[in-house]
Design a protein around this motif. Structure first.
Motif, mmCIF file in Angstrom:
data_model
loop_
_atom_site.group_PDB
_atom_site.id
_atom_site.type_symbol
_atom_site.label_atom_id
_atom_site.label_comp_id
_atom_site.label_asym_id
_atom_site.label_seq_id
_atom_site.Cartn_x
_atom_site.Cartn_y
_atom_site.Cartn_z
ATOM 1 N N GLN A 77 0.860 -1.316 -0.252
ATOM 2 C CA GLN A 77 0.503 0.123 0.224
ATOM 3 C C GLN A 77 0.689 1.459 -0.032
ATOM 4 O OE1 GLN A 77 -2.978 -0.424 -0.860
ATOM 5 N NE2 GLN A 77 -4.465 -0.481 0.600
ATOM 6 N N PRO A 78 0.572 2.603 -0.431
ATOM 7 C CA PRO A 78 1.138 4.240 -0.302
ATOM 8 C C PRO A 78 0.958 4.107 1.388
ATOM 9 C CG PRO A 78 -0.527 3.701 -2.040
ATOM 10 C CD PRO A 78 -0.684 2.464 -0.972
ATOM 11 N N VAL A 79 2.483 5.065 1.466
ATOM 12 C CA VAL A 79 2.273 5.617 2.970
ATOM 13 C C VAL A 79 1.188 5.836 2.958
ATOM 14 C CG1 VAL A 79 3.740 6.690 4.106
ATOM 15 C CG2 VAL A 79 4.794 5.384 2.158
ATOM 16 N N GLN A 80 0.292 6.656 3.876
ATOM 17 C CA GLN A 80 -0.651 7.319 4.695
ATOM 18 C C GLN A 80 0.024 8.700 4.585
ATOM 19 O OE1 GLN A 80 -3.864 6.485 5.071
ATOM 20 N NE2 GLN A 80 -4.195 9.038 5.339
ATOM 21 N N GLN A 81 -0.581 9.668 3.764
ATOM 22 C CA GLN A 81 -0.118 11.143 3.690
ATOM 23 C C GLN A 81 -0.863 11.258 5.229
ATOM 24 O OE1 GLN A 81 -2.307 13.227 1.075
ATOM 25 N NE2 GLN A 81 -1.486 14.606 2.354
ATOM 26 N N GLY A 95 -12.708 4.692 7.339
ATOM 27 C CA GLY A 95 -11.091 5.072 6.785
ATOM 28 C C GLY A 95 -10.978 6.232 5.547
ATOM 29 N N ILE A 96 -9.489 6.587 5.999
ATOM 30 C CA ILE A 96 -9.643 7.924 5.116
ATOM 31 C C ILE A 96 -8.473 7.144 3.736
ATOM 32 C CG2 ILE A 96 -6.904 8.509 6.290
ATOM 33 C CD1 ILE A 96 -7.811 10.915 5.994
ATOM 34 N N THR A 97 -8.191 7.639 3.156
ATOM 35 C CA THR A 97 -7.852 7.222 1.513
ATOM 36 C C THR A 97 -6.445 7.661 1.782
ATOM 37 O OG1 THR A 97 -7.701 9.470 0.174
ATOM 38 C CG2 THR A 97 -9.810 8.076 -0.182
#
Length: 196
Positions: A77-81, A95-97
């Protein structure tokens, strides 16, 4: 030439009554178009020409990947901003994108209206109507903020009224008449309510 086409067309119509005329003329037209149609070699100089042809005949096919790939994709998964402002999330999607916009954080009355909108699901019409109202309120808040900072907003230019006056004066006059009628009707209703 035309009389020959008409004669052949009439004969074709007698032979095939389900046709509704101009059968031969249409065939001639198709033939003329095919005869005058440029070849692939003549059209090859046009950038992007042939993109919808058979994949084997496309010049970019050897360079294409199926499915299209990112350059050096990271596994997983991409790193969470990092969340530095309030971000609204639909109740239908927990959840948040991983990535989200932070340029226009919610604030003021428009932010409160958006908060109320995101308490409802997306299949609820009130969700979308509240978001539309929040956008309109945000416009008014922006004008107020400009005035507080000492800037006079160019409302006529930003609404495109000058351009409309130049290119569509009849449409602008119609919109002005409708707006005047609506404002006059509201004014009459308010005055009638005060007299009672």
């Amino acid at each position: 030439m035309d009389s020959d086409i008409v004669r052949r067309d009439m004969a074709e119509q007698r032979e095939h009554p389900q046709h509704h005329g101009h059968v031969d003329y249409e065939r001639q037209l198709d033939y003329d178009l095919d005869r005058h149609r440029p070849s692939r070699e003549q059209l090859a100089h046009i950038k992007g020409w042939g993109a919808d042809l058979d994949r084997r005949n496309r010049p970019a096919v050897p360079m294409e990947h199926e499915p299209p790939r990112f350059i050096n994709p990271q596994p997983g998964q991409p790193v969470q901003q990092a969340q530095t402002v309030e971000v609204f999330v639909s109740p239908e999607r927990p959840g948040i994108t991983p990535v989200f916009g932070t340029a226009q954080p919610p604030r003021g009355l428009s932010g409160a209206i958006r908060r109320a909108a995101y308490k409802r699901t997306e299949n609820d019409l009130r969700h979308w109507l509240l978001l539309l109202v929040a956008d309109r309120v945000n416009v008014v808040e922006g004008i107020g903020q400009d005035l507080m900072e000492g800037r006079v907003p160019n409302i006529l230019g930003e609404m495109g009224i000058r351009s409309e006056l130049r290119h569509n004066p009849a449409g602008l006059a119609r919109k002005a008449a409708i707006a005047t009628a609506v404002a006059g009707g509201i004014w009459l209703l308010i005055n009638r309510a005060r007299r009672r």
